[in-house]
Design an enzyme around this catalytic site. Structure first.
Site, PDB file in Angstrom:
ATOM      1  N   LYS A 266       0.844  -1.203   0.000  1.00 17.37           N
ATOM      2  CA  LYS A 266       0.000   0.000   0.000  1.00 17.37           C
ATOM      3  C   LYS A 266       0.877   1.249   0.000  1.00 17.37           C
ATOM      4  O   LYS A 266       1.662   1.470   0.918  1.00 17.37           O
ATOM      5  CB  LYS A 266      -0.917  -0.010   1.227  1.00 17.37           C
ATOM      6  CG  LYS A 266      -1.737   1.266   1.429  1.00 17.37           C
ATOM      7  CD  LYS A 266      -2.695   1.144   2.624  1.00 17.37           C
ATOM      8  CE  LYS A 266      -3.391   2.472   2.931  1.00 17.37           C
ATOM      9  NZ  LYS A 266      -4.275   2.391   4.117  1.00 17.37           N
ATOM     10  N   ASP A 271      -2.903   9.934   3.796  1.00 17.66           N
ATOM     11  CA  ASP A 271      -4.295   9.518   3.949  1.00 17.66           C
ATOM     12  C   ASP A 271      -5.028  10.497   4.863  1.00 17.66           C
ATOM     13  O   ASP A 271      -4.963  10.386   6.077  1.00 17.66           O
ATOM     14  CB  ASP A 271      -4.348   8.095   4.526  1.00 17.66           C
ATOM     15  CG  ASP A 271      -5.781   7.596   4.679  1.00 17.66           C
ATOM     16  OD1 ASP A 271      -6.697   8.248   4.122  1.00 17.66           O
ATOM     17  OD2 ASP A 271      -5.972   6.553   5.333  1.00 17.66           O
ATOM     18  N   LYS A 278     -10.511  12.343   8.421  1.00 21.22           N
ATOM     19  CA  LYS A 278     -10.059  11.930   9.751  1.00 21.22           C
ATOM     20  C   LYS A 278     -10.058  13.128  10.687  1.00 21.22           C
ATOM     21  O   LYS A 278      -9.997  14.267  10.241  1.00 21.22           O
ATOM     22  CB  LYS A 278      -8.621  11.393   9.658  1.00 21.22           C
ATOM     23  CG  LYS A 278      -8.484  10.054   8.978  1.00 21.22           C
ATOM     24  CD  LYS A 278      -7.012   9.635   8.930  1.00 21.22           C
ATOM     25  CE  LYS A 278      -6.824   8.309   8.215  1.00 21.22           C
ATOM     26  NZ  LYS A 278      -7.437   7.162   8.893  1.00 21.22           N
ATOM     27  N   ASP A 289       1.473   6.214   5.639  1.00 20.40           N
ATOM     28  CA  ASP A 289       0.532   5.253   5.064  1.00 20.40           C
ATOM     29  C   ASP A 289       1.057   4.603   3.777  1.00 20.40           C
ATOM     30  O   ASP A 289       0.372   3.778   3.177  1.00 20.40           O
ATOM     31  CB  ASP A 289      -0.822   5.944   4.825  1.00 20.40           C
ATOM     32  CG  ASP A 289      -2.018   5.028   5.016  1.00 20.40           C
ATOM     33  OD1 ASP A 289      -1.857   3.975   5.669  1.00 20.40           O
ATOM     34  OD2 ASP A 289      -3.104   5.355   4.506  1.00 20.40           O
ATOM     35  N   ASP A 348     -12.459   6.548   3.845  1.00 13.08           N
ATOM     36  CA  ASP A 348     -11.245   6.308   4.639  1.00 13.08           C
ATOM     37  C   ASP A 348     -10.810   4.839   4.582  1.00 13.08           C
ATOM     38  O   ASP A 348      -9.703   4.498   4.993  1.00 13.08           O
ATOM     39  CB  ASP A 348     -11.472   6.756   6.088  1.00 13.08           C
ATOM     40  CG  ASP A 348     -10.170   6.990   6.829  1.00 13.08           C
ATOM     41  OD1 ASP A 348      -9.111   6.987   6.164  1.00 13.08           O
ATOM     42  OD2 ASP A 348     -10.214   7.177   8.050  1.00 13.08           O
ATOM     43  N   ARG A 352      -7.910  -0.771   0.812  1.00 12.41           N
ATOM     44  CA  ARG A 352      -8.407  -2.003   0.184  1.00 12.41           C
ATOM     45  C   ARG A 352      -8.798  -1.778  -1.272  1.00 12.41           C
ATOM     46  O   ARG A 352      -8.753  -2.698  -2.078  1.00 12.41           O
ATOM     47  CB  ARG A 352      -9.571  -2.561   1.017  1.00 12.41           C
ATOM     48  CG  ARG A 352     -10.737  -1.629   1.183  1.00 12.41           C
ATOM     49  CD  ARG A 352     -11.636  -2.048   2.336  1.00 12.41           C
ATOM     50  NE  ARG A 352     -10.990  -1.822   3.638  1.00 12.41           N
ATOM     51  CZ  ARG A 352     -11.508  -2.177   4.801  1.00 12.41           C
ATOM     52  NH1 ARG A 352     -12.689  -2.764   4.870  1.00 12.41           N
ATOM     53  NH2 ARG A 352     -10.848  -1.951   5.912  1.00 12.41           N
TER      54      ARG A 352
HETATM   55  N1  BES Z   1      -4.439   4.259   6.905  1.00 15.16           N
HETATM   56  C1  BES Z   1      -5.552   3.912   7.702  1.00 15.16           C
HETATM   57  C2  BES Z   1      -5.233   2.880   8.776  1.00 15.16           C
HETATM   58  C3  BES Z   1      -4.282   3.281   9.865  1.00 15.16           C
HETATM   59  C4  BES Z   1      -4.775   3.650  11.087  1.00 15.16           C
HETATM   60  C5  BES Z   1      -2.929   3.193   9.686  1.00 15.16           C
HETATM   61  C6  BES Z   1      -3.917   3.976  12.097  1.00 15.16           C
HETATM   62  C7  BES Z   1      -2.054   3.529  10.697  1.00 15.16           C
HETATM   63  C8  BES Z   1      -2.556   3.912  11.922  1.00 15.16           C
HETATM   64  C9  BES Z   1      -6.664   3.324   6.842  1.00 15.16           C
HETATM   65  O1  BES Z   1      -6.750   3.779   5.542  1.00 15.16           O
HETATM   66  C10 BES Z   1      -7.945   3.632   7.521  1.00 15.16           C
HETATM   67  O2  BES Z   1      -8.294   4.784   7.584  1.00 15.16           O
HETATM   68  N2  BES Z   1      -8.598   2.616   8.024  1.00 15.16           N
HETATM   69  C11 BES Z   1      -9.831   2.729   8.681  1.00 15.16           C
HETATM   70  C12 BES Z   1     -10.598   1.518   8.247  1.00 15.16           C
HETATM   71  C13 BES Z   1     -12.026   1.553   8.578  1.00 15.16           C
HETATM   72  C14 BES Z   1     -12.700   2.773   7.998  1.00 15.16           C
HETATM   73  C15 BES Z   1     -12.622   0.276   8.070  1.00 15.16           C
HETATM   74  C16 BES Z   1      -9.600   2.705  10.194  1.00 15.16           C
HETATM   75  O3  BES Z   1      -8.640   2.107  10.673  1.00 15.16           O
HETATM   76  O4  BES Z   1     -10.361   3.356  10.900  1.00 15.16           O
HETATM   77 ZN    ZN Z   2      -7.932   5.553   5.396  1.00 17.57          ZN
HETATM   78 ZN    ZN Z   3      -4.923   4.472   4.755  1.00 15.99          ZN
END
Ligand code: BES
Ligand code: ZN
Ligand code: ZN
Length: 505
Positions: A266, A271, A278, A289, A348, A352
């Site tokens: 990835k 992000d 966020k 990220d 967010d 995937r």
């Molecule tokens: N890049 C984030 C995940 C992440 C979170 C990486 C904390 C490093 C530290 C990812 O793209 C994301 O935002 N994931 C969401 C997924 C959810 C919406 C299913 C998350 O973790 O809240």
């Molecule tokens: Zn995200």
């Molecule tokens: Zn992300």
């Protein structure tokens, strides 16, 4: 830094500092530490008895040799308890010792190999751990400091071994440790670069440099090509940003008719969450990220240098996730490269979407085995913390091989399940799938989503959201870890080791 192995007596090779070691609980040291002790008239034994030298892991004690032996100083590095000793402990002890001596102004240091024969570590792996730990320990993340920089670099690291029969193994391990340490440090630098200096185009340029230096083949797909191919997943995430996305493909070819390991990383250079933006708290950390992408680029670089007899293709979808005027929106339906349609519930859960296309692309490129590595879910970080990567897979044997590679590489992983019944959470009324499951078990639905794209070939998903970077607040244990603070370069060593193991090393 120059790294070399010499055969000889450690008390006779000159250096600014000689590193020896001590297991916790040992009162009269043997081996090389014992030899130094004798040459120093029993000073080490005496200080152990006085309670001043300790073998606790990451503890160091500095002695001045007063001209009794060739090295100016001796540093006794604690290895911890013998029943807790492993590859990572050897690497950590080496890292702490090298960092300590650099601070004291040492520029050329010597060391014995740490831990050969303890905890089942053979001389080759012990040498790899010693060198890798030293290289990682001397890394600096102060890329843009213009003042307050710690002065001076270590110039030379020399492993000294008395037994000529062990030299070939120690040389092999030293070479591996040097390559894996450098590759990990370069992945850390890619991760530590902020998003204004590490755009998708810059990441692609860095990959190009790696290819040029190592002879890897490289191909970079631009936005237009992605559109022609139908990469809706990657393009949907990219469309809210002014930075054009890149699909980076690196190939290492050992020959025709060899299995092909596909590594997918990835590469989200920032992000923001997109329209599902966020909270500002900690958002600056989303520059990390792209750590999965960095790990894949640097694992391929290590593979190119270690030359295992297996084909490897690396695929890194690189983009920003931004809430621009043309950004994708919750409710949108996106058609991925595989033809599957996805209803976006949150922008967010973007990782995937790009990984889906990259997985399909890697399969089209002939990959027979797949590993993806991604900072995918905060949920995985909540479950396993900052030192353990979550792994999920669809093939018992292949997952075991990856976990074995991680163990040999000194990286911690823990398997999480892919419960088929949770697939229900990813059902959509309008499209084939939706991109969000329940809040609970979010790491698992992330894995289940990706599994829909792997078409039954052996695949492992590594969720590094917790392990890609370290912060003081979240992980105080990072302060004495050999990857310190900032990007950790997690996954480089595991992925490179997996390629070596699949090729029979
Ligand atoms: N890049 C984030 C995940 C992440 C979170 C990486 C904390 C490093 C530290 C990812 O793209 C994301 O935002 N994931 C969401 C997924 C959810 C919406 C299913 C998350 O973790 O809240
Ligand atoms: Zn995200
Ligand atoms: Zn992300």
């Amino acid at each position: 830094m120059e790294i070399r192995v010499v055969q000889g007596s450690i008390t006779e090779v000159e250096s600014d500092g000689l590193i020896v070691n001590l297991l916790d609980g040992v009162t009269s040291p043997g081996g090389a530490t014992g030899a130094v002790d004798r040459a120093l008239d029993g000073m080490i034994t005496e200080l152990i008895r006085a309670g001043e030298i300790s073998g606790v892991l990451n503890k160091t004690t500095l002695l001045h040799t007063g001209g009794k032996i060739a090295p100016k100083r001796v540093l006794v590095a604690g290895l911890g308890k013998s029943d807790e000793f492993d590859y990572a402990a050897a690497a950590k002890a080496a890292a702490t010792a090298a960092r300590f001596l650099r601070e004291k102004g040492a520029r050329a240091i010597t060391s014995i190999v740490h831990g050969a024969g303890i905890g089942g570590l053979n001389p080759r792996d012990a040498a790899r751990a010693t060198v890798e730990g030293t290289v990682l320990g001397l890394y600096r993340g102060d890329l843009y400091k213009t003042s307050d920089k710690e002065p001076g670099e270590m110039e030379r690291f020399t492993i000294v071994e008395r037994d000529p029969d062990k030299i070939p193994d120690i040389e092999a391990g030293t070479r591996e440790g040097h390559i894996l340490g450098d590759a990990t440090n370069d992945a850390r630098t890619l991760g530590n670069e902020p998003s204004n200096t590490m755009t998708p185009a810059v990441l692609a340029d860095r990959a190009r440099q790696v290819a040029q230096n190592t002879g890897l083949e490289i191909e970079i797909l631009d936005q237009q090509r992605m559109a022609e191919l139908g990469m809706g997943g990657l393009l949907s995430v990219a469309q809210g940003s002014t930075q054009p996305p890149k699909l980076i493909i690196l190939r290492y070819r050992a020959g025709k008719d060899k299995p092909a390991l596909g590594l997918i990383g990835k590469g989200l250079t920032f992000d923001s969450g997109g329209i599902s933006i966020k909270s500002h708290e900690g958002m600056h950390r989303m520059k990390y990220d792209m750590s999965g992408g960095a790990a894949v680029i640097q694992a391929l670089r290590a593979v190119a240098e270690l030359k295992p007899d297996i084909n490897v293709v690396g695929v890194v979808p690189a983009t920003e996730n931004m809430p621009g005027g043309s950004a994708f929106k919750p409710g949108d339906v996106i058609k991925c490269l595989s033809g599957k349609t996805v209803e976006i519930i949150t922008t967010d859960a973007e990782g995937r979407m790009l990984l889906a296309d990259a997985i399909t692309y890697a399969i089209q490129q002939g990959a027979t085995h797949l590993v993806d590595i991604a900072t995918l879910t905060g949920s995985c970080a909540v479950a396993l913390g900052n030192n353990i990567t979550g792994v999920m897979g669809n093939n018992r044997e292949f997952t075991n091989r990856l976990m074995e590679a991680a163990r040999l590489a000194g990286e911690k992983v823990w398997e999480l399940p892919l419960p088929p019944e949770y697939k229900e959470q990813l059902k959509s009324g309008i499209a084939d799938m939706r991109n969000l499951g329940s809040r609970y078990g979010g790491a698992l639905t992330g894995g289940l989503f990706l599994q829909e794209f792997v078409e039954g070939i052996p695949w492992v998903h590594m969720d590094i959201a917790g392990t890609a970077y370290m912060t003081k607040e979240e992980a105080p244990e990072a302060a004495d870890s050999y990857t310190e603070l900032g990007a950790t370069g997690v996954g480089v060593r595991t992925l490179a080791m997996l390629a070596l193991r699949l090729a029979g090393r």
